[in-house]
Design a protein around this motif. Sequence first.
Motif, short mmCIF file in Angstrom:
data_model
loop_
_atom_site.label_atom_id
_atom_site.label_comp_id
_atom_site.label_asym_id
_atom_site.label_seq_id
_atom_site.Cartn_x
_atom_site.Cartn_y
_atom_site.Cartn_z
N CYS A 1 6.34 0.52 6.08
CA CYS A 1 5.65 1.47 5.20
C CYS A 1 6.65 2.35 4.45
CB CYS A 1 4.69 2.33 6.01
SG CYS A 1 3.26 1.43 6.67
N GLY B 1 0.81 -1.21 0.00
CA GLY B 1 0.00 0.00 0.00
C GLY B 1 0.84 1.26 0.00
N ALA B 2 1.90 1.28 0.82
CA ALA B 2 2.79 2.44 0.87
C ALA B 2 3.51 2.64 -0.46
CB ALA B 2 3.81 2.28 2.00
N THR C 1 -0.41 5.54 4.68
CA THR C 1 -0.60 4.12 4.99
C THR C 1 -0.70 3.88 6.48
OG1 THR C 1 0.69 3.57 3.01
CG2 THR C 1 0.30 1.80 4.58
#
Length: 603
Positions: free
Chosen positions: A547, A158-159, A531
């Motif tokens: 992250c 996601g990051a 994130t």
Amino acid sequence: MVLSEYTYVFAIGTIFALLDAYNNGANDVANAWATSVSSRSITYRQAMIFGTIFEMVGAITVGARTAETIKNGIIPATAFKGDAGVQMLAFTCALAGASMWVMWCTRHSAHVSSTYSLVSSIAGVGVATVGASQVQWGWNNGKGLGAIFAGLGMAPVGAAAFGAIIFSLIKFTVHVRKNPVKWSIYTAPLFFLIAATVCTLSIVYKGSPKLGLNKKPASFVAAVVMGTGTGVAALSALFFVPYVYCKVINRDHTLKWYHFAQGPLLFNRPIPTDGQVVVPNYAVVQDDDVPSTGTHSPSLSDSDEPKNAPRDAITSVDSEKSATHENEAQQFTYQEMVKQGEEKFHAKLRTRRGPLGWGMRTLHNNPMGAGEIYEKKNMVILMKRIPATIVVGLLYGLHYDIHAAQSGIHGTPEGVRMERVYGAAKKYPNEVEFSYSFIQVLTACTASFAHGANDIGNSVGPWAVIYGAWNTGKAVPKNASVDVWQLAVLSLTISLGLITYGYNIMKVMGNKITYHSPSRGSSMEMGAAITVLIFSQYSLPVSTSMCITGATVGVGLCNGTFKAVNFQRVGLLVFSWIMTIPVAGTIGGVLMGLILNAPHFKS
């Protein structure tokens, strides 16, 4: 009633809680600030100041939510059956297991997640204390091990996506334009808007339970977030844009930092006839880097090429340099080259005035002599070395040259690898990067705030359980609160770890993964902050280090080639993350099992 017979357990638990927080600062926080320092947007000392402030603000205002997840989401409070002593011992062993593992890794510059170290250690302690059946292995409404370890895969990905999206926006809005300098100035308010929105979101959307901001209606949250972001963007348009325009476009080298207060009036400022652009050099490797670990890489710097020199001559010079470094590499081993570089750096520190110079000279001039430590001569020397060692330990990190350590050692596979990574990354003008250095300061503070809010729970959760059980004489219930003074003490300890020991992680992160610059670094930090905030909103203690690492890889891939990312370093990071689970869990579980089942006598 206070469990006076368990005061020693409380004392030991407090020591390990402080040690865990110290390791958190030296490991995770150092990784978070490595991006800003690697990009040269902020100095190490400035990072220490801003890091201390925003870590404490984030921890004190919104840090209690993830602390409850660490405390009660893995081992249910009912599993202890009201036995306060066993509960205290369990979380003390958990802190001990996590601290031992993270401290060893930090000492050897192996970056691991303090979050997952503690979670794994608590799981191991749970197995040893109440059995595997009582440990929350599943999702458990987002608080069990399944939910927490899901972040091991989701958070970096996601990051990486968020970081890549933000940098792609900068890249196609500014970097690929015919006149990127002007585009970087005129679009700065847009990126201030994004950064300020993320920062405000950290405070309002996450919300502090004491302030009750998280209970406000969605319309209120949206109004505050967008209002603050728009206000910062408007201020940047009024004050930041004219200041940078005069400094970069008008080449006004007489402009002082406080002239920004004149705002639009700066456009009427006379343009100097002998103007020149005075902005920092954001190149990763520079001539003035101190070879702190023998890692200075002069051939990577553009300034090494003689001006107006023929291309053939430059190539010849580079070939000679390469041959020289190869010969040196054959004569010395990797460890010997590192030792030589460190000695050169230490020799320079010994010439400094002040406490650090005194400490380095004292240690150098008073080596331990032959024989055992209890020899009279050695005892005298030891008395001189102890205060010097303390001073050096506190101040050494503030003077460490992170950039020289990151670039790799010439003539070794690591040095060649870093040259290849840096060569695959597009370099953008310093005048363009200058605008984003200011934005990165804002995003760095946002990331630090998010880290303080999220990762303070790693240490304060178990410590709150230990303190509560000792103070009341009863097992701590599920809804026990965390005192503000506990958050303040541990957040200060986190900052101490960053200041004094964080360089061990910083020197292997940042530019060790991919080439950094302010525009890249601000994208990485915003991607990581977004994130962390999303995961923390659901009370998931996701690792900040994972992250920022994921965001770093995502931005690095925006160069358009896999060669721009050092996947060997990324692979080592992933391996260390995975190994943390069994190692930290085993240490915590074994400690708890040995102590709990040791022979004892009833009084």
